[in-house]
Design a protein around this motif. Structure first.
Motif, PDB file in Angstrom:
ATOM      1  N   TYR A   1       0.893  -1.305  -0.123  1.00  0.00           N
ATOM      2  CA  TYR A   1       0.002  -0.102  -0.223  1.00  0.00           C
ATOM      3  C   TYR A   1       0.740   1.264  -0.084  1.00  0.00           C
TER       4      TYR A   1
ATOM      5  N   VAL B   1      -3.162   4.173  -2.341  1.00  0.00           N
ATOM      6  CA  VAL B   1      -4.179   4.751  -1.234  1.00  0.00           C
ATOM      7  C   VAL B   1      -5.076   6.264  -1.521  1.00  0.00           C
TER       8      VAL B   1
ATOM      9  N   TYR C   1      -7.443   2.820   0.399  1.00  0.00           N
ATOM     10  CA  TYR C   1      -7.411   3.240   1.618  1.00  0.00           C
ATOM     11  C   TYR C   1      -8.413   2.916   2.803  1.00  0.00           C
ATOM     12  N   ASP C   2      -9.367   2.300   2.285  1.00  0.00           N
ATOM     13  CA  ASP C   2     -10.396   1.609   3.256  1.00  0.00           C
ATOM     14  C   ASP C   2      -9.808   0.141   3.520  1.00  0.00           C
TER      15      ASP C   2
ATOM     16  N   GLN D   1      -6.803   0.601   5.886  1.00  0.00           N
ATOM     17  CA  GLN D   1      -7.365   0.741   7.476  1.00  0.00           C
ATOM     18  C   GLN D   1      -7.711  -0.558   8.031  1.00  0.00           C
TER      19      GLN D   1
ATOM     20  N   LYS E   1      -3.709   1.685  10.428  1.00  0.00           N
ATOM     21  CA  LYS E   1      -3.353   2.924  10.594  1.00  0.00           C
ATOM     22  C   LYS E   1      -3.231   3.432   8.846  1.00  0.00           C
ATOM     23  N   SER E   2      -2.978   4.983   8.952  1.00  0.00           N
ATOM     24  CA  SER E   2      -3.137   5.368   7.395  1.00  0.00           C
ATOM     25  C   SER E   2      -1.829   5.699   6.995  1.00  0.00           C
ATOM     26  N   GLN E   3      -0.884   4.960   7.561  1.00  0.00           N
ATOM     27  CA  GLN E   3       0.469   5.180   7.350  1.00  0.00           C
ATOM     28  C   GLN E   3       0.758   4.392   5.920  1.00  0.00           C
TER      29      GLN E   3
END
Length: 78
Positions: free
Chosen positions: A5, A32, A38-39, A42, A47-49
């Motif tokens: 990702y 992402v 992106y989902d 998560q 995390k969004s990293q």
């Protein structure tokens, strides 16, 4: 198959992708900036990293570009 990702504009994501390509390691890239990716990030990582490596076969989930590259060096090269 490895899943990575990334955010194309992220220098750390670029670093990992460059390593993968230079070493002919196959992977699936998930950008992402696309909401579905992106989902998924998560849901899988929490995390969004980015970058985030998911090696489903070996049940490995990891962030941090240097850690990912070390993992790849130790486990993916022939």
């Amino acid at each position: 198959m490895l899943e990575l990702y990334v955010l194309d504009s992220c220098p750390y994501s670029k670093k990992v992708m460059k390593f993968l390509e230079e070493n002919n390691i196959e992977y699936v890239k998930h950008e992402v900036s696309e909401p579905e990716n992106y989902d998924a990030l998560q849901k899988i990582g929490g995390k969004s990293q980015v970058p985030f490596l998911y090696d489903k076969e070996n049940k490995i989930k990891m962030y941090e570009s240097d850690d990912i590259i070390e993992y790849l060096k130790d486990n993916m090269q022939e």
